[in-house]
Scaffold this motif. Structure first.
Motif, PDB file in Angstrom:
ATOM      1  N   SER A 198      -7.084   2.451  -6.889  1.00 38.31           N
ATOM      2  CA  SER A 198      -6.907   1.121  -6.285  1.00 38.31           C
ATOM      3  C   SER A 198      -6.994   0.035  -7.347  1.00 38.31           C
ATOM      4  CB  SER A 198      -7.969   0.900  -5.208  1.00 38.31           C
ATOM      5  OG  SER A 198      -8.072  -0.468  -4.927  1.00 38.31           O
ATOM      6  N   GLY A 200      -6.910  -5.506   1.585  1.00 37.29           N
ATOM      7  CA  GLY A 200      -5.576  -5.522   2.209  1.00 37.29           C
ATOM      8  C   GLY A 200      -5.592  -5.081   3.664  1.00 37.29           C
ATOM      9  N   LEU A 201      -6.116  -3.872   3.938  1.00 36.88           N
ATOM     10  CA  LEU A 201      -6.096  -3.350   5.318  1.00 36.88           C
ATOM     11  C   LEU A 201      -7.046  -4.128   6.224  1.00 36.88           C
ATOM     12  CD1 LEU A 201      -5.741   0.539   4.999  1.00 36.88           C
ATOM     13  CD2 LEU A 201      -4.010  -1.175   5.593  1.00 36.88           C
ATOM     14  N   TYR A 248     -13.458  -1.261   1.095  1.00 39.87           N
ATOM     15  CA  TYR A 248     -13.514   0.200   1.100  1.00 39.87           C
ATOM     16  C   TYR A 248     -12.212   0.762   0.521  1.00 39.87           C
ATOM     17  CZ  TYR A 248     -14.491   4.965   2.285  1.00 39.87           C
ATOM     18  OH  TYR A 248     -14.715   6.307   2.180  1.00 39.87           O
ATOM     19  N   ARG A 249     -12.366   1.674  -0.427  1.00 38.24           N
ATOM     20  CA  ARG A 249     -11.191   2.337  -1.002  1.00 38.24           C
ATOM     21  C   ARG A 249     -11.461   3.826  -1.016  1.00 38.24           C
ATOM     22  NH1 ARG A 249     -12.989  -2.108  -4.749  1.00 38.24           N
ATOM     23  NH2 ARG A 249     -11.172  -3.420  -5.102  1.00 38.24           N
ATOM     24  N   VAL A 250     -10.403   4.598  -0.767  1.00 36.25           N
ATOM     25  CA  VAL A 250     -10.574   6.053  -0.811  1.00 36.25           C
ATOM     26  C   VAL A 250     -10.718   6.474  -2.274  1.00 36.25           C
ATOM     27  CG1 VAL A 250      -9.564   8.300  -0.211  1.00 36.25           C
ATOM     28  CG2 VAL A 250      -9.203   6.317   1.296  1.00 36.25           C
ATOM     29  N   LYS A 267       2.049   1.658  -3.431  1.00 39.07           N
ATOM     30  CA  LYS A 267       0.967   1.929  -4.401  1.00 39.07           C
ATOM     31  C   LYS A 267       0.408   3.344  -4.257  1.00 39.07           C
ATOM     32  CE  LYS A 267      -1.750  -1.514  -3.472  1.00 39.07           C
ATOM     33  NZ  LYS A 267      -2.798  -2.514  -3.399  1.00 39.07           N
ATOM     34  N   TYR A 268       0.215   3.788  -3.005  1.00 39.46           N
ATOM     35  CA  TYR A 268      -0.420   5.095  -2.803  1.00 39.46           C
ATOM     36  C   TYR A 268       0.656   6.138  -2.481  1.00 39.46           C
ATOM     37  CZ  TYR A 268      -4.294   1.917  -2.721  1.00 39.46           C
ATOM     38  OH  TYR A 268      -5.171   0.940  -3.072  1.00 39.46           O
ATOM     39  N   GLY A 285      -5.485  -3.374  -6.662  1.00 41.27           N
ATOM     40  CA  GLY A 285      -5.937  -3.557  -5.267  1.00 41.27           C
ATOM     41  C   GLY A 285      -7.276  -4.287  -5.202  1.00 41.27           C
ATOM     42  N   THR A 286      -7.455  -5.021  -4.122  1.00 39.48           N
ATOM     43  CA  THR A 286      -8.727  -5.754  -3.946  1.00 39.48           C
ATOM     44  C   THR A 286      -9.661  -5.032  -2.994  1.00 39.48           C
ATOM     45  OG1 THR A 286      -7.784  -6.988  -2.119  1.00 39.48           O
ATOM     46  CG2 THR A 286      -7.625  -7.989  -4.317  1.00 39.48           C
ATOM     47  N   GLY A 287      -9.116  -4.091  -2.230  1.00 45.34           N
ATOM     48  CA  GLY A 287      -9.936  -3.410  -1.211  1.00 45.34           C
ATOM     49  C   GLY A 287      -9.995  -4.220   0.078  1.00 45.34           C
ATOM     50  N   ASP A 322       5.200   6.219   4.915  1.00 45.28           N
ATOM     51  CA  ASP A 322       5.495   6.689   3.558  1.00 45.28           C
ATOM     52  C   ASP A 322       5.204   8.179   3.491  1.00 45.28           C
ATOM     53  OD1 ASP A 322       2.672   7.247   2.383  1.00 45.28           O
ATOM     54  OD2 ASP A 322       2.459   5.212   3.201  1.00 45.28           O
ATOM     55  N   VAL A 368     -11.082   2.813   6.047  1.00 49.76           N
ATOM     56  CA  VAL A 368     -10.141   2.108   5.159  1.00 49.76           C
ATOM     57  C   VAL A 368      -9.909   0.665   5.601  1.00 49.76           C
ATOM     58  CG1 VAL A 368      -8.934   4.099   4.213  1.00 49.76           C
ATOM     59  CG2 VAL A 368      -8.151   3.109   6.383  1.00 49.76           C
ATOM     60  N   SER A 391       1.498   8.558   5.229  1.00 50.41           N
ATOM     61  CA  SER A 391       0.797   7.718   6.211  1.00 50.41           C
ATOM     62  C   SER A 391       1.804   6.926   7.029  1.00 50.41           C
ATOM     63  CB  SER A 391      -0.129   6.722   5.507  1.00 50.41           C
ATOM     64  OG  SER A 391      -0.929   7.391   4.552  1.00 50.41           O
ATOM     65  N   ASN A 394       0.835  -1.213   0.000  1.00 49.89           N
ATOM     66  CA  ASN A 394       0.000   0.000   0.000  1.00 49.89           C
ATOM     67  C   ASN A 394       0.868   1.260   0.000  1.00 49.89           C
ATOM     68  OD1 ASN A 394      -2.383  -1.311  -0.052  1.00 49.89           O
ATOM     69  ND2 ASN A 394      -2.954  -0.941   2.089  1.00 49.89           N
ATOM     70  N   ILE A 430      -4.231   9.759   3.778  1.00 53.80           N
ATOM     71  CA  ILE A 430      -5.670   9.422   3.876  1.00 53.80           C
ATOM     72  C   ILE A 430      -6.363  10.521   4.680  1.00 53.80           C
ATOM     73  CG2 ILE A 430      -7.328   7.673   4.698  1.00 53.80           C
ATOM     74  CD1 ILE A 430      -4.914   5.670   4.637  1.00 53.80           C
TER      75      ILE A 430
HETATM   76  P1  ADP Z   1      -6.547  -1.868  -1.660  1.00 57.04           P
HETATM   77  O1  ADP Z   1      -6.466  -3.243  -2.154  1.00 57.04           O
HETATM   78  O2  ADP Z   1      -7.454  -1.004  -2.459  1.00 57.04           O
HETATM   79  O3  ADP Z   1      -5.202  -1.263  -1.508  1.00 57.04           O
HETATM   80  P2  ADP Z   1      -6.642  -1.763   1.185  1.00 57.04           P
HETATM   81  O4  ADP Z   1      -7.608  -2.368   2.115  1.00 57.04           O
HETATM   82  O5  ADP Z   1      -5.258  -2.229   1.258  1.00 57.04           O
HETATM   83  O6  ADP Z   1      -7.258  -1.906  -0.252  1.00 57.04           O
HETATM   84  O7  ADP Z   1      -6.657  -0.202   1.407  1.00 57.04           O
HETATM   85  C1  ADP Z   1      -7.887   0.457   1.421  1.00 57.04           C
HETATM   86  C2  ADP Z   1      -7.731   1.855   0.892  1.00 57.04           C
HETATM   87  O8  ADP Z   1      -6.973   2.657   1.809  1.00 57.04           O
HETATM   88  C3  ADP Z   1      -6.969   1.943  -0.378  1.00 57.04           C
HETATM   89  O9  ADP Z   1      -7.815   1.773  -1.495  1.00 57.04           O
HETATM   90  C4  ADP Z   1      -6.404   3.330  -0.331  1.00 57.04           C
HETATM   91  O10 ADP Z   1      -7.346   4.250  -0.858  1.00 57.04           O
HETATM   92  C5  ADP Z   1      -6.172   3.574   1.130  1.00 57.04           C
HETATM   93  N1  ADP Z   1      -4.769   3.350   1.519  1.00 57.04           N
HETATM   94  C6  ADP Z   1      -4.240   2.235   2.034  1.00 57.04           C
HETATM   95  N2  ADP Z   1      -2.934   2.393   2.366  1.00 57.04           N
HETATM   96  C7  ADP Z   1      -2.626   3.674   2.020  1.00 57.04           C
HETATM   97  C8  ADP Z   1      -1.441   4.467   2.101  1.00 57.04           C
HETATM   98  N3  ADP Z   1      -0.284   4.000   2.581  1.00 57.04           N
HETATM   99  N4  ADP Z   1      -1.506   5.754   1.677  1.00 57.04           N
HETATM  100  C9  ADP Z   1      -2.673   6.273   1.195  1.00 57.04           C
HETATM  101  N5  ADP Z   1      -3.812   5.571   1.072  1.00 57.04           N
HETATM  102  C10 ADP Z   1      -3.810   4.285   1.485  1.00 57.04           C
END
Ligand code: ADP
Length: 548
Positions: free
Chosen positions: A503, A512-513, A496-498, A453-454, A508-510, A478, A491, A537, A450, A483
């Motif tokens: 994503s 991960g977190l 849920y994705r921002v 990616k973000y 991304g699968t939404g 990072d 999140v 973050s 993440n 967020i």
């Molecule tokens: P995804 O597979 O979309 O990454 P996650 O559950 O890992 O799904 O994360 C959910 C959402 O949280 C992400 O879609 C992203 O919008 C936000 N996010 C996660 N990690 C970060 C990060 N390090 N910086 C900014 N946004 C993040």
């Protein structure tokens, strides 16, 4: 009681008066009777002597004070000072004559109803066997009564008034100490009340014991119901509140209430309770102060008669949320699966129909490959998540070197970081945690992935591990897009994705977190997120050293 004592006392007074009056009259009459007979005897003795000396002539010369009759041995009247002898009946049957003939003297008295008077007779036997009788009339009792009637009536009234007065005082005096008896600590004011007072004392003790027992049970019941996590409400047949624990009270009204009729009562509870009071079980949902309650009301019957109702209030907020999440999850899963599947089937169809020029076949196959990878990643994440949620990983916990694990994951992700021109930094101090290595690896992978990616081209990702206050921790920071604060909670929700498109573009699968969150719970670790848009973050996992 006072009235009774009073009545009896008056009655005794009046009865005593009448009895003594009666006895007085009787004694008086006896005395008079004796006196009359004595006088008649003296007169008869004189007359006897005179008759012996002067015969009938002597009798005729006597004054008229008393009537004198001379009777022959056979009962024939020889002389009578008041009537003619020839018209008079034989006197042998008269009591006093018979007595005189037999014993020498006789006495009797007879009451004449016509004359309303009593006549006293005294008879004396002469030496020749004849009988001399002296008699006199006497005013009767009625006459005597007439004489004493007025003063007697006065005395009676006086005695009556006095007896009323004293009886009233007596009744008051007797009753006053009884009325002022201390029922809690009774003392025998009269010896006669001793047994009653003893009984009262023992009953007081019994009542006190029973009250203490009742209070103890009530307290036990309150402690029991107050320690319940459910609301408990017991109602009487008219809706009066017999017992309510604090949860039920809080739900029912804002201030304490005694009955359901109180308008301050929560109407959902009132309606449910009313149906139970009418005899049928009922259930309802109540949304109050951000919590969801399930109200279950059951009628209570005693000897088949409706005696009230019992209500249980269950906090179903979590259950409700879980159900909502599950519904959302199912909807999301189907949606997420559908997207790559539609793409795969679309590309495959085009290729099957020969609509893809040969030079583009490789590109189409590449797209199908990407979508199927995405599909696989999704299915893997879903499986991981459901296993974590159900705690069904039967693998034993082992000591895992967190710093080594983080280093390994970073090396795996180096090519990805390189592709996005992200610098990977590490501050890995040695530390170990008791846990499941594959879950921990996945958690770190998701966090570092993440952070890459973000991020922005030229950005950095810093991974650190070590001990903080002797607790092992892992931190991924990072300087990426960050967020917004109001999304911090969300999140971690599944799917849920921002930024949805970003994503997706990043594969991304939404989930991960969400896997990180469940993994943290699984390891009893605290998860914290510190992030701000444009600044970057930081996600920290702090493990507790306690075993679980
Ligand atoms: P995804 O597979 O979309 O990454 P996650 O559950 O890992 O799904 O994360 C959910 C959402 O949280 C992400 O879609 C992203 O919008 C936000 N996010 C996660 N990690 C970060 C990060 N390090 N910086 C900014 N946004 C993040």
């Amino acid at each position: 009681m006072r009235a009774k004592i009073f009545r009896y006392a008056v009655l005794v007074g009046v009865a005593a008066l009448l009895l003594s009056a009666g006895m007085f009259f009787r004694i008086q009459l006896r005395a008079e009777e004796t006196e009359i007979f004595e006088r008649l005897a003296i007169e008869a003795e004189y007359a006897k002597n005179g008759l012996a000396r002067g015969g009938k002539t002597y009798l005729a010369g006597l004054p008229d004070e008393s009537r004198i009759t001379w009777i022959d041995r056979d009962g024939t009247v020889l002389y009578d000072s008041a009537a003619r002898t020839d018209s008079m009946e034989n006197h042998l049957s008269h009591e006093e004559i018979r007595q005189a003939l037999e014993q020498g003297e006789g006495r009797s008295s007879r009451f004449s109803k016509t004359l309303q008077r009593r006549t006293f007779y005294y008879a004396l036997r002469m030496s020749d066997g004849t009988v001399l009788r002296v008699s006199c009339d006497h005013s009767n009792l009625g006459e005597m009564m007439r004489v004493v009637a007025l003063p007697g009536a006065g005395i009676l009234v006086l005695v009556l008034l006095l007896s009323v007065f004293f009886s009233d005082r007596l009744a008051r005096q007797i009753v006053r100490p009884i009325n002022s008896l201390d029922m809690d600590q009774p003392r025998a004011v009269y010896p006669e009340l001793g047994p009653l007072v003893d009984r009262l004392r023992s009953q007081n003790e019994t009542i006190a014991d029973q009250m203490a027992d009742l209070r103890r049970r009530q307290e036990e019941f309150s402690v029991l119901t107050d320690s319940m996590r459910e609301g408990f409400l017991l109602l009487g047949s008219r809706g009066e509140i017999l017992s309510a624990n604090h949860i039920a009270q809080d739900l029912l009204a804002q201030s304490p209430v005694q009955t359901l009729e109180d308008p301050a009562c929560e109407q959902t509870i009132v309606q449910t309770a009313r149906r139970a009071l009418k005899g049928s079980r009922d259930e309802a949902r109540l949304n109050l102060n951000d919590r969801v309650w399930q109200i279950i009301a059951n009628p209570v019957r005693l000897d088949r008669a409706r005696a009230g109702a019992v209500l249980l209030m269950l906090d179903i907020t979590e259950r409700d949320q879980r159900e909502r999440l599950r519904r959302e999850f199912s909807a999301n899963v189907s949606h997420e699966l559908k997207t790559p599947l539609t793409a795969i089937s679309g590309f495959a169809e085009l290729m099957k129909e020969g609509m893809v020029p040969p030079e583009q076949v490789k590109e189409f196959a590449g797209d199908i490959y990407d979508q199927s990878r995405r599909l696989m990643a999704l299915v893997e994440d879903i499986l991981d998540l459901s296993r974590l949620e159900e705690n069904t990983r039967p693998r034993p916990m082992t000591q895992v070197d967190l710093s080594a694990l983080a280093g390994r994951v970073m090396r795996q992700l180096e090519p990805v970081a390189g592709r996005f021109s992200i610098r990977l930094e590490q501050e890995l101090a040695p530390c170990t945690v008791l846990g499941d290595e594959s879950i921990l690896e996945e958690m770190l992978y998701n966090l570092i992935d993440n952070a890459i990616k973000y991020n922005r081209p030229g950005g950095w990702v810093r991974v650190s591990t070590g001990l903080r206050s002797s607790f092992p921790f892992a931190c991924v920071a990072d300087n990426g897009i960050g967020i917004p604060p109001d999304e911090h909670e969300r999140v971690f929700e599944r799917f849920y994705r921002v930024d949805k498109s970003r994503s997706r573009a990043m594969g991304g699968t939404g989930l991960g977190l969400s896997i990180v969150k469940h993994g943290a719970t699984y390891h009893n670790a605290r998860l914290s997120l510190d992030s701000a848009p444009g600044k970057g973050s930081r996600v920290t996992l702090t493990f507790s050293t306690e075993k679980h």
